[in-house]
Design a protein around this motif. Structure first.
Motif, short mmCIF file in Angstrom:
data_model
loop_
_atom_site.label_atom_id
_atom_site.label_comp_id
_atom_site.label_asym_id
_atom_site.label_seq_id
_atom_site.Cartn_x
_atom_site.Cartn_y
_atom_site.Cartn_z
N THR A 105 0.83 -1.21 0.00
CA THR A 105 0.00 0.00 0.00
C THR A 105 0.86 1.25 0.00
O THR A 105 2.04 1.23 0.39
CB THR A 105 -0.93 0.04 1.23
N TYR A 106 0.24 2.34 -0.43
CA TYR A 106 0.93 3.63 -0.41
C TYR A 106 1.38 3.97 1.01
O TYR A 106 2.46 4.51 1.21
CB TYR A 106 0.03 4.74 -0.96
N GLU A 107 0.56 3.62 1.98
CA GLU A 107 0.89 3.89 3.39
C GLU A 107 2.16 3.12 3.81
O GLU A 107 2.98 3.63 4.56
CB GLU A 107 -0.28 3.51 4.31
N GLU A 108 2.28 1.86 3.32
CA GLU A 108 3.48 1.07 3.64
C GLU A 108 4.73 1.70 3.03
O GLU A 108 5.78 1.75 3.66
CB GLU A 108 3.33 -0.36 3.14
N PHE A 109 4.62 2.16 1.78
CA PHE A 109 5.76 2.85 1.15
C PHE A 109 6.15 4.07 1.98
O PHE A 109 7.33 4.30 2.25
CB PHE A 109 5.44 3.28 -0.28
N HIS A 110 5.14 4.83 2.39
CA HIS A 110 5.39 6.05 3.17
C HIS A 110 6.08 5.72 4.50
O HIS A 110 7.06 6.35 4.88
CB HIS A 110 4.07 6.78 3.43
N LYS A 111 5.58 4.70 5.16
CA LYS A 111 6.11 4.33 6.48
C LYS A 111 7.49 3.67 6.40
O LYS A 111 8.40 4.01 7.15
CB LYS A 111 5.12 3.37 7.16
N LYS A 112 7.67 2.72 5.46
CA LYS A 112 8.89 1.92 5.43
C LYS A 112 10.01 2.48 4.56
O LYS A 112 11.18 2.22 4.82
CB LYS A 112 8.57 0.49 4.98
N ILE A 113 9.66 3.24 3.52
CA ILE A 113 10.69 3.77 2.63
C ILE A 113 10.98 5.23 2.96
O ILE A 113 12.14 5.61 3.12
CB ILE A 113 10.26 3.65 1.14
N TRP A 114 9.94 6.03 3.08
CA TRP A 114 10.15 7.45 3.37
C TRP A 114 10.25 7.69 4.87
O TRP A 114 10.60 8.78 5.30
CB TRP A 114 9.03 8.28 2.75
N ARG A 115 9.96 6.69 5.66
CA ARG A 115 10.06 6.71 7.12
C ARG A 115 9.43 7.97 7.74
O ARG A 115 10.04 8.68 8.53
CB ARG A 115 11.52 6.59 7.56
N GLY A 116 8.21 8.24 7.31
CA GLY A 116 7.46 9.35 7.89
C GLY A 116 7.74 10.70 7.24
O GLY A 116 7.00 11.65 7.47
N GLN A 117 8.80 10.81 6.45
CA GLN A 117 9.05 12.06 5.74
C GLN A 117 8.00 12.21 4.65
O GLN A 117 7.34 11.25 4.27
CB GLN A 117 10.45 12.08 5.13
N GLN A 118 7.88 13.42 4.13
CA GLN A 118 6.85 13.66 3.12
C GLN A 118 7.11 12.83 1.86
O GLN A 118 8.21 12.85 1.31
CB GLN A 118 6.78 15.13 2.76
N MET A 119 6.09 12.09 1.45
CA MET A 119 6.15 11.32 0.23
C MET A 119 5.04 11.80 -0.68
O MET A 119 3.88 11.82 -0.27
CB MET A 119 5.96 9.82 0.51
N THR A 120 5.40 12.20 -1.87
CA THR A 120 4.35 12.56 -2.83
C THR A 120 4.12 11.38 -3.75
O THR A 120 5.01 10.55 -3.96
CB THR A 120 4.75 13.79 -3.67
#
Length: 156
Positions: A105-120
């Motif tokens: 999910t997009y949320e997983e990418f945001h959490k695991k790859i961007w580690r909470g930083q802004q992901m567009t």
């Protein structure tokens, strides 16, 4: 000494002895193979190829279509071409591989790859498209409003 440094280093013994006691001693020293003198170069070459394949088995992932992902040096092998991946591309590809065919999910990418930083979404799409260009387009499928999924096309 070498085995104490790294017990996973394959050791090949070359010997003129064939008595069982010497062979058992070599086995106790964790020999992965034993070659008798005089060395048959073809046999040695086949043995080394097998060891190399075994060593890199868990570090190389078949993405299908004759394309491989080599984790060790963060690269894609496509025929004779080698494409380097960025750290973020590696993280995305690893996450998709570990999802084992399920959508990430997009949320997983945001959490695991961007580690909470802004992901567009544009940033994620840019990285996914870069991986697609280095592999093949259908490798990564978009699941609208959900995320992305790895879709390996393995030909028999």
């Amino acid at each position: 000494m070498l085995c104490k440094t790294n017990p996973n280093i394959p050791v090949i013994f070359m010997t003129a002895y064939s008595d069982e006691e010497k062979i058992n001693e070599m086995i106790k020293l964790n020999a992965c193979s034993l070659i008798k003198k005089a060395v048959d170069l073809e046999e040695l070459f086949v043995l080394l190829l097998g060891i190399n394949k075994q060593l890199h088995k868990e570090q190389t992932v078949d993405l299908g279509q004759g394309i491989f992902y080599r984790k060790r040096d963060k690269s894609i092998l496509k025929g004779f071409a080698v494409f380097e991946l960025t750290d973020r591309e590696c993280q995305i590809l690893d996450l998709l591989i570990n999802a084992d065919g399920f959508p990430v999910t997009y949320e997983e990418f945001h959490k695991k790859i961007w580690r909470g930083q802004q992901m567009t979404m544009d940033s994620l799409r840019m990285h996914v498209n870069s991986i697609r260009r280095k592999t093949y387009h259908d490798l990564i499928r978009n699941h609208s409003r959900l995320g992305y999924k790895l879709n390996r096309i393995i030909s028999e």
